[in-house]
Design a protein around this motif. Structure first.
Motif, mmCIF file in Angstrom:
data_model
loop_
_atom_site.group_PDB
_atom_site.id
_atom_site.type_symbol
_atom_site.label_atom_id
_atom_site.label_comp_id
_atom_site.label_asym_id
_atom_site.label_seq_id
_atom_site.Cartn_x
_atom_site.Cartn_y
_atom_site.Cartn_z
ATOM 1 N N ILE A 13 -19.337 67.356 12.951
ATOM 2 C CA ILE A 13 -18.463 68.134 12.013
ATOM 3 C C ILE A 13 -17.295 68.361 12.474
ATOM 4 O O ILE A 13 -17.257 69.190 13.747
ATOM 5 C CB ILE A 13 -19.135 69.445 11.504
ATOM 6 C CG1 ILE A 13 -20.884 69.416 11.339
ATOM 7 C CG2 ILE A 13 -18.569 70.123 10.546
ATOM 8 C CD1 ILE A 13 -21.557 70.399 11.230
ATOM 9 N N ILE A 14 -16.107 68.003 12.077
ATOM 10 C CA ILE A 14 -14.730 68.120 12.712
ATOM 11 C C ILE A 14 -13.975 69.065 11.822
ATOM 12 O O ILE A 14 -14.005 68.982 10.342
ATOM 13 C CB ILE A 14 -13.898 66.688 12.735
ATOM 14 C CG1 ILE A 14 -14.762 66.035 13.858
ATOM 15 C CG2 ILE A 14 -12.742 67.049 13.062
ATOM 16 C CD1 ILE A 14 -14.227 64.662 14.235
ATOM 17 N N TYR A 15 -13.549 70.154 12.404
ATOM 18 C CA TYR A 15 -12.699 71.084 11.528
ATOM 19 C C TYR A 15 -11.164 70.773 11.907
ATOM 20 O O TYR A 15 -11.146 71.043 13.302
ATOM 21 C CB TYR A 15 -13.260 72.473 11.913
ATOM 22 C CG TYR A 15 -14.540 72.737 11.051
ATOM 23 C CD1 TYR A 15 -14.230 73.336 9.735
ATOM 24 C CD2 TYR A 15 -15.623 72.602 11.585
ATOM 25 C CE1 TYR A 15 -15.520 73.632 8.904
ATOM 26 C CE2 TYR A 15 -16.876 73.072 10.994
ATOM 27 C CZ TYR A 15 -16.770 73.509 9.413
ATOM 28 O OH TYR A 15 -17.705 73.872 8.765
ATOM 29 N N LEU B 83 -0.248 64.199 11.783
ATOM 30 C CA LEU B 83 -0.938 65.271 11.997
ATOM 31 C C LEU B 83 -0.671 66.203 13.189
ATOM 32 O O LEU B 83 -1.017 67.529 12.888
ATOM 33 C CB LEU B 83 -2.677 64.960 12.063
ATOM 34 C CG LEU B 83 -3.030 64.106 11.195
ATOM 35 C CD1 LEU B 83 -4.587 63.728 11.451
ATOM 36 C CD2 LEU B 83 -2.841 64.543 9.628
ATOM 37 N N HIS B 84 -0.216 65.550 13.987
ATOM 38 C CA HIS B 84 0.298 66.343 15.485
ATOM 39 C C HIS B 84 1.311 67.690 15.080
ATOM 40 O O HIS B 84 2.294 67.422 14.239
ATOM 41 C CB HIS B 84 0.812 65.526 16.458
ATOM 42 C CG HIS B 84 -0.424 64.695 16.888
ATOM 43 N ND1 HIS B 84 -0.926 65.217 18.019
ATOM 44 C CD2 HIS B 84 -0.916 63.606 16.565
ATOM 45 C CE1 HIS B 84 -2.084 64.184 18.521
ATOM 46 N NE2 HIS B 84 -2.040 63.254 17.483
ATOM 47 N N ASN B 85 1.084 68.978 15.666
ATOM 48 C CA ASN B 85 1.739 69.841 15.299
ATOM 49 C C ASN B 85 1.868 70.369 13.997
ATOM 50 O O ASN B 85 2.597 71.219 13.361
ATOM 51 C CB ASN B 85 3.306 69.869 15.781
ATOM 52 C CG ASN B 85 3.615 69.517 17.090
ATOM 53 O OD1 ASN B 85 3.061 70.018 17.978
ATOM 54 N ND2 ASN B 85 4.611 68.692 17.423
ATOM 55 N N ARG B 86 0.827 70.031 13.153
ATOM 56 C CA ARG B 86 0.637 70.240 11.685
ATOM 57 C C ARG B 86 -0.878 70.753 11.449
ATOM 58 O O ARG B 86 -0.988 71.717 10.977
ATOM 59 C CB ARG B 86 0.915 69.171 10.527
ATOM 60 C CG ARG B 86 2.451 69.131 10.576
ATOM 61 C CD ARG B 86 2.662 67.902 9.577
ATOM 62 N NE ARG B 86 4.320 67.774 9.465
ATOM 63 C CZ ARG B 86 5.090 66.432 9.282
ATOM 64 N NH1 ARG B 86 4.165 65.487 9.829
ATOM 65 N NH2 ARG B 86 6.070 66.628 9.130
ATOM 66 N N LEU B 87 -1.711 69.969 12.110
ATOM 67 C CA LEU B 87 -3.137 70.413 11.933
ATOM 68 C C LEU B 87 -3.797 70.146 13.515
ATOM 69 O O LEU B 87 -3.235 69.526 14.264
ATOM 70 C CB LEU B 87 -3.954 69.432 11.161
ATOM 71 C CG LEU B 87 -3.595 69.315 9.642
ATOM 72 C CD1 LEU B 87 -4.633 68.465 8.910
ATOM 73 C CD2 LEU B 87 -3.772 70.683 9.009
ATOM 74 N N VAL B 88 -4.719 71.209 13.812
ATOM 75 C CA VAL B 88 -5.219 71.145 15.097
ATOM 76 C C VAL B 88 -6.888 70.985 14.783
ATOM 77 O O VAL B 88 -7.339 71.686 13.974
ATOM 78 C CB VAL B 88 -4.863 72.492 15.927
ATOM 79 C CG1 VAL B 88 -3.499 72.536 16.461
ATOM 80 C CG2 VAL B 88 -5.310 73.606 15.235
ATOM 81 N N ILE B 89 -7.540 70.487 15.798
ATOM 82 C CA ILE B 89 -9.149 70.389 15.661
ATOM 83 C C ILE B 89 -9.457 71.596 16.605
ATOM 84 O O ILE B 89 -8.995 71.703 17.513
ATOM 85 C CB ILE B 89 -9.400 68.955 16.435
ATOM 86 C CG1 ILE B 89 -9.146 67.778 15.472
ATOM 87 C CG2 ILE B 89 -10.914 69.082 16.315
ATOM 88 C CD1 ILE B 89 -9.511 66.633 15.989
ATOM 89 N N THR B 90 -10.526 72.372 15.907
ATOM 90 C CA THR B 90 -11.135 73.206 16.449
ATOM 91 C C THR B 90 -12.456 73.138 16.832
ATOM 92 O O THR B 90 -13.057 74.175 17.395
ATOM 93 C CB THR B 90 -10.995 74.643 15.577
ATOM 94 O OG1 THR B 90 -11.474 74.322 14.506
ATOM 95 C CG2 THR B 90 -9.682 74.871 15.125
ATOM 96 N N TRP C 118 -18.302 76.170 12.440
ATOM 97 C CA TRP C 118 -17.275 75.959 13.329
ATOM 98 C C TRP C 118 -17.094 74.591 13.918
ATOM 99 O O TRP C 118 -16.122 74.307 14.649
ATOM 100 C CB TRP C 118 -17.561 77.059 14.508
ATOM 101 C CG TRP C 118 -17.634 78.655 14.073
ATOM 102 C CD1 TRP C 118 -18.613 79.138 13.438
ATOM 103 C CD2 TRP C 118 -16.445 79.432 13.913
ATOM 104 N NE1 TRP C 118 -18.099 80.394 12.898
ATOM 105 C CE2 TRP C 118 -17.023 80.534 13.005
ATOM 106 C CE3 TRP C 118 -15.052 79.520 14.189
ATOM 107 C CZ2 TRP C 118 -15.970 81.839 12.994
ATOM 108 C CZ3 TRP C 118 -14.305 80.618 13.888
ATOM 109 C CH2 TRP C 118 -14.789 81.643 13.367
ATOM 110 N N GLY C 119 -18.497 73.838 13.930
ATOM 111 C CA GLY C 119 -18.321 72.724 14.589
ATOM 112 C C GLY C 119 -18.363 72.804 16.216
ATOM 113 O O GLY C 119 -18.019 71.886 16.905
ATOM 114 N N THR C 120 -18.597 74.133 16.506
ATOM 115 C CA THR C 120 -18.685 74.406 17.961
ATOM 116 C C THR C 120 -20.194 74.063 18.665
ATOM 117 O O THR C 120 -20.980 74.607 17.941
ATOM 118 C CB THR C 120 -18.085 75.464 18.543
ATOM 119 O OG1 THR C 120 -18.752 76.594 17.661
ATOM 120 C CG2 THR C 120 -16.676 75.520 18.362
#
Length: 566
Positions: free
Chosen positions: A473-475, A459-466, A230-232
């Motif tokens: 680790i960036i998802y 990337l905006h409005n297409r991919l989001v970082i969670t 998760w990268g959290t």
């Protein structure tokens, strides 16, 4: 049956290189068509590539010869590394590489047995003491496999009738340990301390109704510090308060926090100003990420460590870790402590001792070499000298003479070049090393989220970082407007195409996670792209990643949107 000839050995090596290594799966062409489930049902699992070596921020790749020619030709020979969990670029450290080679020469490859049965070497004891001292615990126990460290640790402490309260987002190794323990298990929502409190209060009410004391069974909370899938980052400050309030013990897996989080790289506990043994009774982690070795460790009080020496299945029944890799782990710890200069001195002393030892041994050989009159030697004598040096003895007399003369000349040149080696560039260690990693994480995160960046805005409005902003680790998952109306397989296929485009068109390696093994997970993450930050990455590397990722996302999502409309 005798030993293989030189020709047979070469043939075996060639066959192994060309077809003997099995891939992790996947289709390097990036195509996901075919199959019974429709044109987007078969998302590719891998790229069809083998990593040959890592140098700095680049992966050097070997493509599978069994792939179609047109697919093979598109694959790069090397790529920027945003894929592996080598956060501190340990594999590229010249000092650690030298230590690995020297230790391999000293110890050999394997340990020849479990720790309790002729498998304990001084290197194992040294690294246990070093890690225990670095993390401030009474002891440490070394396992030979990273996953089995967590699995064995849980199963060693929790048995049938005990109670485990587990975050539903933990990784497979922890879940296997939970299953093997046969304890009673309750899951709380990922990183949701309100849900955790609700479960703990329900259990407390059940205790009162049954007139049962909380001490009548062993009770543990099980979480990760930095979640691999998760990268959290776990809210350990709140979890530890709940642990104390309801009288539980904490088992913390910090495999991805050690070496990445905290001012000194001591992990998630240090990030929250907490301490092992005090706030987390049992701390386990893999050595295969930031520390660049093999195996895992569990640290804690003397009782926690000693209990596992008889009850930890992965410790008792597995061959111990290769000693030379334990030496690498020891050097990695010294690197985190800012004591790499000590290891460099040890390397120099070892090299000097080895040189002095071999000098006496080789002086006689050199004397004999100088006395050899190759041109006057008989064929039988030529073959004896060649065989002593491990060279082929096939061919005519003139060929044997040429082969021996070439070897003697090469030996002389090597001795000359060794005495003229240049000093290596100083390596980062200690606080500067951790600061560099934190700076690189921040730069990558900020660039990806910068809406005014000429490529990141795609990337905006297409991919989001969670993932968490401090996580290496960036998802990136599809935004809601892009994911809505698409099945998991269709989302996975799109992300596979993006990662393949980034690799083939930009020579940047990232990971698409949708096709990864999900069988043993309690909570399966949504398909995503995984990017990993390392200390060796530069500003130029990040800019190239964002550029090719933006182009891939824009082109592939537009194309797939058109297909959906049709």
């Amino acid at each position: 049956m005798g030993a293989p000839t030189e020709e047979e050995e070469e043939e075996l090596i060639r066959e192994w290189r060309e077809g003997g290594r099995k891939l992790l799966g996947g289709d390097a062409s990036g195509s996901s068509s075919g199959g019974d489930g429709g044109p987007m049902s078969n998302a590719m699992v891998g790229t069809g590539l083998i990593v040959e070596k890592i140098e700095g921020s680049r992966l050097f790749l070997h493509s599978d010869s069994k792939l179609p020619t047109d697919s093979n030709s598109k694959l790069p020979k090397s790529a920027l590394n945003f894929a592996t969990h080598d956060y501190l670029s340990t594999t590229s450290s010249p000092t650690l590489r030298t230590i690995a080679l020297q230790s391999l020469s000293h110890y050999g490859c394997g340990s020849c047995g479990p720790r309790g049965f002729y498998g304990t070497i001084d290197a194992h004891l040294q690294v246990e003491n070093a890690v225990s001292s670095f993390l401030g615990t009474e002891g440490a126990i070394l396992y030979s496999d990273g996953a089995s460290a967590a699995t064995s640790t849980i199963a060693a402490f929790a048995k049938r009738g005990d109670l485990l309260i587990v975050d539903e987002g933990v990784s497979e190794s922890l879940l296997v340990g939970v299953t093997l323990s046969r304890a009673n298990v309750r899951y709380f929502r990922h990183n949701d301390t309100k849900d955790l409190r609700r479960i703990l209060e329900n259990i407390e009410r059940q205790d009162e109704a049954r007139k049962r004391k909380s001490t009548d069974q062993r009770r543990f909370l099980v979480v990760e510090g930095l979640y691999r899938n998760w990268g959290t980052v776990a809210p350990l400050d709140e979890i530890c308060k709940l642990k104390e309030e309801f009288h539980y013990r904490l088992i913390l897996d910090d495999s991805h926090g050690i070496g990445t989080l905290g001012k000194n790289g001591r992990g998630t506990l240090e990030h929250y100003n907490l301490k092992p043994m005090v706030h987390a009774e049992i701390l386990t982690f893999s050595l295969e990420n930031a520390l660049g070795s093999v195996g895992g460790m569990t640290v804690g009080s003397e009782e926690v460590v000693d209990h596992q020496r008889l009850s930890g299945a992965g410790y008792c029944f597995s061959a111990s870790a290769p000693p030379f890799l334990s030496k690498v782990c020891l050097a990695s710890v010294r690197r985190l402590e800012g004591r790499l200069d000590e290891m460099i001195e040890d390397v120099k002393d070892g090299a000097q001792a080895e040189a002095e030892e071999s000098e006496e041994k080789e002086s006689a050989d050199d004397g004999n070499d100088n006395e050899l009159n190759v041109n006057a030697m008989k064929v039988a004598d030529l073959k004896i000298e060649l065989k002593k040096r491990g060279l082929s003895v096939s061919g005519l007399k003139a060929e044997l003479q040429e082969r021996l003369n070439d070897h003697l000349l090469s030996h002389l040149n090597n001795n000359t070049s060794l005495s003229q080696e240049q000093p290596q560039e100083e390596e980062l260690s200690g606080l500067p090393l951790i600061h560099r990693l934190h700076e690189n994480i921040s730069q990558l995160y900020n660039t990806l989220t910068n809406s005014s960046h000429p490529h990141a805005f795609k990337l905006h409005n297409r991919l989001v970082i969670t993932s968490h902003p401090l996580s290496p680790i960036i998802y990136l998952r599809l935004a809601d407007n892009e994911a809505t109306g698409r099945t998991r397989a269709e989302q996975t296929c799109i992300l596979d195409q993006i990662s393949h485009h980034v690799l083939t068109n930009g020579e940047v390696a990232i990971i698409s996670t949708g096709g990864h093994v999900k069988k043993y997970l309690q909570l399966v993450p949504e398909p995503a792209l995984r990017l990993v930050s390392h200390v060796c990455q530069t500003t130029e590397d990040v800019e190239l990643l964002v550029k090719v990722l933006g182009e891939a996302v824009e082109g592939i999502l537009v194309r797939n949107d058109g297909n959906v409309m049709e």
